[in-house]
Design an enzyme around this catalytic site. Structure first.
Site, PDB file in Angstrom:
ATOM      1  N   ASP A  70       0.831  -1.205   0.000  1.00 44.27           N
ATOM      2  CA  ASP A  70       0.000   0.000   0.000  1.00 44.27           C
ATOM      3  C   ASP A  70       0.868   1.259   0.000  1.00 44.27           C
ATOM      4  O   ASP A  70       2.080   1.206   0.313  1.00 44.27           O
ATOM      5  CB  ASP A  70      -0.907  -0.033   1.248  1.00 44.27           C
ATOM      6  CG  ASP A  70      -2.233   0.668   1.055  1.00 44.27           C
ATOM      7  OD1 ASP A  70      -2.358   1.456   0.104  1.00 44.27           O
ATOM      8  OD2 ASP A  70      -3.141   0.441   1.880  1.00 44.27           O
ATOM      9  N   ASP A  91     -10.704   1.769  -3.490  1.00 42.09           N
ATOM     10  CA  ASP A  91     -11.291   1.391  -2.198  1.00 42.09           C
ATOM     11  C   ASP A  91     -12.808   1.381  -2.261  1.00 42.09           C
ATOM     12  O   ASP A  91     -13.474   0.926  -1.335  1.00 42.09           O
ATOM     13  CB  ASP A  91     -10.847   2.374  -1.107  1.00 42.09           C
ATOM     14  CG  ASP A  91      -9.463   2.047  -0.587  1.00 42.09           C
ATOM     15  OD1 ASP A  91      -8.913   0.999  -0.969  1.00 42.09           O
ATOM     16  OD2 ASP A  91      -8.919   2.844   0.190  1.00 42.09           O
TER      17      ASP A  91
HETATM   18  C1  DGJ Z   1      -5.866   1.669   1.772  1.00 39.61           C
HETATM   19  C2  DGJ Z   1      -6.188   0.442   0.987  1.00 39.61           C
HETATM   20  O1  DGJ Z   1      -6.583   0.784  -0.312  1.00 39.61           O
HETATM   21  C3  DGJ Z   1      -7.242  -0.367   1.729  1.00 39.61           C
HETATM   22  O2  DGJ Z   1      -7.650  -1.468   0.979  1.00 39.61           O
HETATM   23  C4  DGJ Z   1      -6.666  -0.779   3.050  1.00 39.61           C
HETATM   24  O3  DGJ Z   1      -5.598  -1.662   2.855  1.00 39.61           O
HETATM   25  C5  DGJ Z   1      -6.227   0.438   3.852  1.00 39.61           C
HETATM   26  N1  DGJ Z   1      -5.356   1.274   3.080  1.00 39.61           N
HETATM   27  C6  DGJ Z   1      -5.509   0.020   5.105  1.00 39.61           C
HETATM   28  O4  DGJ Z   1      -4.981   1.068   5.797  1.00 39.61           O
END
Ligand code: DGJ
Length: 740
Positions: A480, A549
């Site tokens: 991430d 997301d």
């Molecule tokens: C952003 C990601 O896109 C999510 O899927 C998740 O992993 C969160 N970060 C976790 O902090």
């Protein structure tokens, strides 16, 4: 692409290599009489030549020409008028900012004596089977630029990059370095398509006419970004269709700040120039140093936007994405705990979810954020990559053993490029973050960025990840990256500190490549607060991408549609999450959610502790169905049959397996009105002579009487599949299998 350079005498090979016009064959050549270079691959010819003044000039880019077709010799372009001199209107392949040009330059240089004039002319070349290197030289100074050209024999996608070499004894400052300038055929009805977005709304397809002036799409953020993606497609308004008409398209293989300028000049020439973003860019090239740009790939299709994206998908599958033992692996069905638990992860809770996930047929269990350091919220812990002792008193081993015992692989979330000020790492190394001394360090999500451009930071990040993967049976990392750059300083580098824009990304690539080399089975997902870092650079090092997301299954239809214009379903991960979904508080059936997510790599991100028995039964059935079609969905040919864009109430996609024995159709209805029937969905890409048996995904019989059980490919393409969708948020999935 791994292509070996085999230098040959240009003139001798031209005719020999260009005799064939069949498409699965690539050739490159140079004709000394006309001074034209030519690359042929797939259904594409790309040609450029040496102008009488010595400029390297664009000649042709489009459908494949016959071997004997003549494209030259080039005549010197006369001044258009006193204000548009010949040098400026010549469509150069790599224009230097000098000699009176007003177009977007590929290279801007500041010489030590204050001069800023760079005029690049042909010096020499070397030719391989499907690549050409051309050396350009400034007309007075010892600065050399080598242009690299490749062509993919299958798709005709051209790769272009440049190496700038300082052969002087003084430092030269490069203020703008682009990878390539592409010139389109003369035309006055071009339309530009590009992708924009924001967090939870990535992959919005934009369209605008290419008129006089420039359209700049870019990221100044230090990374690829949500706001725009480094991809473009240009078609002609007159014949623009999803499945027909000429399309020129391209994508930049770079995960740092980038820019593409699409420009129609005052005499009607359309160019696309792309590379490092010149915003805040400066690269001091020391004597004998070289800077090699990222590759700007570009292609051409006569089969509309659909054809263009299928070429991109094939190219990514065959030439970009990492392989394991020579194979492009299918995406396993995964479970991810983020939406279920957020930061509240612990051994018992994860084990409970793992048991439930395994019962559905999940193959990879991924523990998301919250497992390390003092990570109970987004306020602390980034940088301290050891399991939180309260949540995992015996480390990760018991959970990993449990997950493996349940027959699944274990995957873990990391965000290695970041640190929270509230972390042991930051307390020990406050100088490791990107910063300007004495200035505030702006935080995004309470975090700062480690300066990966520094060798010590790069080595630390690598060591931490290497140990994590070596000591634990981790088969997958969700990588991430949740903020963009601010105060982009690198104090220790003094006057070289703007190299951070290049060195950071180079070191990021190094870490991932080295990790993969040391751990050959390891798979990685590129995630950046959703889809903020998806590009051909990072995809060469990662196996899958998280597009957004936003997991609302209806919103996902446009998100996935936008994504599919540039990137392959082979990497597109989609999750089934809870209803009502957190984004729009919209309720949808579990079947609708599955069918939406089954258009890419399937994941489940719901809180399984809230599911009822019937949910488990439905999910189990859908996961089993998915395993029978995932080959086709992930690695087949995608046809966007009904676009969900522009608030369309309907959407449909079709994936056809490479051998055309299986096809998978997904159809969606937002809401029906006034008894309007769902239109018959004419399929594409089937074998007209083959018989195909139709079945509905999920076991329900195909609509009674509306569709025959078996019919020819011709029937399904001409007459189509009749989906009886009525109501709100309805979906149907169908599989067609060759009957013999
Ligand atoms: C952003 C990601 O896109 C999510 O899927 C998740 O992993 C969160 N970060 C976790 O902090």
């Amino acid at each position: 692409m791994s292509i070996s350079v085999r230098p040959m005498a240009g003139a001798a090979v031209f005719s020999a290599l260009l005799l064939s016009t069949t498409s699965a064959f690539a050739a490159s050549g140079y004709d000394a009489d006309s001074k034209i270079f030519r690359l042929d691959g797939g259904d594409v010819t790309y040609a450029f030549g040496i102008s009488p003044q010595g400029y390297l000039q664009a000649v042709y880019w489009g459908g494949r020409l016959a071997g004997g077709d003549k494209l030259g010799p080039l005549v010197a372009l006369r001044d258009h008028s006193s204000v548009d001199m010949s040098a400026s209107i010549t469509p150069q392949e790599f224009p230097g900012q000098g000699g009176g040009i007003f177009v977007e330059p590929a290279l801007k240089v500041a010489w030590p004596d204050g001069s800023r004039d760079v005029v690049l002319k042909y010096a020499s070349h070397s030719i391989g089977r499907d690549r050409i290197d051309v050396v350009l030289q400034d007309i007075g100074r010892p600065l050399r630029v080598t242009l690299h050209y490749t062509i993919d024999p299958d798709t005709g996608i051209v790769g272009r990059s440049a190496t700038i070499e300082n052969r002087d004894k003084d430092v030269v400052r490069l203020d703008q370095v682009q990878s390539a300038s592409y010139t389109l055929p003369t035309g006055n009805d071009y339309q530009l398509h590009y992708l924009t977005g924001r967090w939870a709304a990535e992959w919005t397809l934009q369209k605008r006419p290419v008129t006089e002036g420039s359209t700049v799409i870019e990221s100044r953020r230090g990374s690829t970004g949500h706001q725009s993606n480094p991809w473009f497609a240009i078609n002609r308004a007159q014949d623009a269709q999803e499945e027909s008409g000429a399309v020129w398209f391209g994508a930049l293989a770079w995960s740092g700040s980038w820019r593409m300028t699409v420009d129609r000049d005052q005499i009607g020439k359309v160019r696309v120039v792309g590379g490092y973003n010149p915003f805040d860019f400066a690269y001091r090239l020391k004597p004998s140093e070289k800077l090699e740009t990222p590759v700007f790939y570009a292609g051409y299709s006569a089969q509309g936007m659909g054809g263009a994206s299928r070429l991109m998908h094939r190219f990514q599958r065959n030439e970009i994405l990492p392989r394991h033992d020579g194979e492009l692996k299918l995406r396993p069905v995964l479970y991810n705990s983020w939406e279920a638990t957020e930061f509240k992860v612990d051994e018992a809770g994860q084990m409970e979810l793992a048991e439930k996930a395994a019962s559905l047929g999940v193959e990879r269990f991924v523990m998301d954020d919250g497992w390390f350091g003092k990570r109970n919220s987004d306020k602390a812990g980034l940088g301290d990559w050891t399991p939180n002792p309260e949540k995992f008193p015996n480390g990760l081993k018991p959970l990993i053993d449990k997950v493996q015992g349940l027959g699944m692989e274990f995957g873990l979330w990391v965000e290695p490029e970041m640190t929270n000020p509230d972390s042991d790492l930051y307390r020990a190394h406050p100088d490791w973050v990107i910063n300007f001394p004495g200035r505030p360090r702006s935080e995004g999500r309470n975090q700062l960025m480690l300066n990966l451009a520094r060798r010590d930071v790069r080595d630390h990040v690598f060591k931490v990840l290497d140990e994590l993967v070596s000591k634990n049976e981790i088969k997958f990392l969700k990588w991430d990256y949740n903020r963009n750059w601010s105060e982009p300083g690198w104090p220790e580098a003094g006057e070289d500190q703007q190299r951070i824009y290049v060195d950071y990304v180079d070191n990021l690539y190094w870490i991932i490549a080295e990790l993969r080399r040391r751990h050959p089975g390891l798979e990685i997902e590129t995630c950046s607060g959703g889809g903020g870092r998806v590009d051909l650079g990072i995809l060469a090092l990662t196996d899958q991408a998280w597009p957004s997301d936003n997991t609302d299954p209806f919103d996902r239809l446009t998100i996935q549609d936008g994504f599919s214009h540039a990137y392959a379903p082979a990497v597109m991960m989609d999750w089934v999450t809870d209803s009502p979904n957190w984004v729009n508080r919209r309720q949808t059936s579990l079947e609708y959610r599955f069918l939406s997510a089954m258009q890419g790599g399937l994941g489940i991100g719901a809180n399984l502790n809230h599911w009822k028995d019937e949910d488990f039964a439905t999910a189990k059935k859908m996961v089993a169905e998915y395993k029978t079609i995932r080959n086709t969905v992930q690695q087949g040919e995608l046809y966007r049959l009904i676009s969900p864009q522009d608030n369309s109430p309907r959407a449909a996609t079709l994936s056809v397996s490479p051998d055309r024995r299986q096809a998978v159709l997904f159809a969606f209805l937002h809401s029906s009105t006034k008894l309007e029937p769902f239109p018959a969905i004419g399929l594409r890409g089937l074998d007209p002579a083959k018989l195909y048996r139709l079945r509905r995904i999920g076991g329900a019989a195909a609509e009674a009487g509306a569709n025959p059980d078996v019919a020819s490919g011709r029937f399904w393409m001409e007459r189509g599949v009749q989906a009886d969708l009525r109501g709100d948020f309805q979906a149907a999935g169908y599989v067609l299998e060759a009957a013999e």
